[in-house]
Write an enzyme that holds these catalytic residues in place. Structure first.
Site, mmCIF file in Angstrom:
data_model
loop_
_atom_site.group_PDB
_atom_site.id
_atom_site.type_symbol
_atom_site.label_atom_id
_atom_site.label_comp_id
_atom_site.label_asym_id
_atom_site.label_seq_id
_atom_site.Cartn_x
_atom_site.Cartn_y
_atom_site.Cartn_z
ATOM 1 N N CYS A 83 -36.792 -5.404 38.933
ATOM 2 C CA CYS A 83 -35.631 -4.510 38.948
ATOM 3 C C CYS A 83 -34.866 -4.547 40.267
ATOM 4 O O CYS A 83 -33.700 -4.153 40.316
ATOM 5 C CB CYS A 83 -36.064 -3.068 38.654
ATOM 6 S SG CYS A 83 -36.676 -2.830 36.975
ATOM 7 N N HIS A 336 -29.364 0.860 33.099
ATOM 8 C CA HIS A 336 -30.187 0.090 34.036
ATOM 9 C C HIS A 336 -30.338 -1.341 33.520
ATOM 10 O O HIS A 336 -31.333 -1.681 32.882
ATOM 11 C CB HIS A 336 -31.549 0.786 34.149
ATOM 12 C CG HIS A 336 -32.531 0.127 35.075
ATOM 13 N ND1 HIS A 336 -32.207 -0.875 35.969
ATOM 14 C CD2 HIS A 336 -33.876 0.338 35.237
ATOM 15 C CE1 HIS A 336 -33.292 -1.245 36.631
ATOM 16 N NE2 HIS A 336 -34.310 -0.531 36.203
#
Length: 382
Positions: A83, A336
């Protein structure tokens, strides 16, 4: 760091997986932003560095660059820090650009670093919608088992992200009520910012879409309180106080000449992989120490909101008022898109500090699976 500036910063709208960009590949998402940036920057593009988590493998940054029409001689590199990949790509690109601009061995120490005049495009791209399915090789007569995600740590220290967020919230006493209130606030702030046009200048339209898809105007903590816990029966993490699964791309232009956001420092750090969401904390602490600044001097804070409880725990450990974080909404509302999310934070800093002139210093930080965090500190130089 040598004098380095983020001179331009753009992103696609962020789509919900399986919806707006369901047929748009990661490379195509990235190509739209790369092409627009290449048209806007003053210097020659020398390199492309992009983060990605779940793409088709190979060097998706190179595919995106060529799809964007960038010249064949411009190299490209794909970075994977899960991420944190998008922000790590910016960190790596900045370090490489600083090194290339540094004086050579024969240059007198008093001489200023020479300017290459070149530009590096760095950021991230992700398409959860078109991510390929992978399978482990079959053992004996057993059916092939789907490979859901890469290992982030050894198996005995590699929890699923939702379960880890639940554990982190419990460890630091982050209540369900506080998580739901934070998530509702993220949507409220993002909806208001969207209505005010705060995102308009940073978004490159793609496939007929110009706005982020996930934002829910009017979402309240009371509505979120009705949702069940999803990762364990007695947990506090729900689909409402967690981020979505999303598609998108974000890229910045880095140069040795301004104006723009001066990159003052960048840092990455590791933590216990069973509590990966805490990775923001040591990265921010290391960042501020390197720059000799305190948290009170930071005007704009952008943390990736993977889970409300995770962000709140990081704020508490840092002694930071959570009201100061993501003042125009964060990933809980915007989405996200894994490998792009860190770069989205950098774009958000640029919009608030340069386009909207909302302060001097800004910090972007993001946690990653395996117990890691990456952060960047910038100063507005208009």
């Amino acid at each position: 760091m040598s004098e380095l500036f983020i001179t331009h910063a753009l992103r696609t709208p962020i789509g919900t997986a399986g919806k707006a960009f369901r047929e748009v590949t990661a490379a195509e998402l990235g190509a739209v932003v790369l092409s627009e940036l290449a048209d806007r920057v003053a210097g020659e593009v020398e390199d492309v560095v992009l983060g990605n988590c779940m793409g088709p493998g190979g060097n998706v940054a190179r595919v995106a660059a060529l799809t964007a029409g960038l010249a064949d001689h411009i190299p490209a590199l794909t970075v994977d820090r899960q991420c944190a990949s998008g922000l790590a790509a910016i960190q790596l690109a900045a370090a490489n650009l600083a090194a290339s601009a540094a004086p050579g061995q024969g240059t007198p120490p008093a001489a200023p670093p020479p300017s290459t005049g070149g530009v590096v495009l760095a950021g991230g791209l992700e398409s959860a919608s078109t991510a390929p399915w992978r399978f482990w090789p079959p053992v004996g007569d057993a059916e092939p088992k789907r490979y859901e995600r890469a290992p982030f740590a050894p198996a005995d220290r590699d929890p699923e992200m939702g379960a880890a967020a639940d554990a982190l919230a419990e460890l630091y006493g982050i209540t369900r009520e506080r998580q739901d209130a934070y998530a509702a606030r993220s949507h409220e702030r993002a909806a208001s910012a969207q209505a005010d046009g705060a995102f308009d200048d940073e978004i490159v339209p793609i496939a007929g879409h110009t706005t982020d898809e996930r934002i829910r105007r009017g979402l309240t903590a009371q509505r979120l309180a009705k949702l069940p816990a999803v990762f364990r029966p007695d947990g506090t993490v729900t689909v409402g106080n967690s981020c979505g699964i999303n598609d998108g791309a974000a890229v910045v232009a880095l140069s040795t000449t301004g104006p723009g956001l001066r990159v003052l420092a960048a840092a990455s750090a590791g933590v216990d992989p069973t509590l990966p969401g805490l990775g923001i904390v040591p990265a921010v602490q290391r960042l501020l120490a390197r720059a000799g600044l305190t948290s009170e001097q930071i005007d704009v804070w952008e943390f990736n909101e993977a889970f409300a409880g995770q962000v709140l725990a990081c704020c508490d450990v840092l002694g930071l008022d959570d009201e100061l974080v993501c003042r125009q909404g964060g990933a809980l509302a915007l989405g996200h898109p894994w490998g792009a999310s860190g770069a989205v934070l950098a774009v958000r800093l640029f919009s608030q500090l340069i386009t909207q002139q909302n302060g001097r210093y800004g910090v972007a930080a993001i946690a990653a699976g395996g117990g890691q965090g990456t952060a960047i500190l910038v100063e507005a130089c208009r």
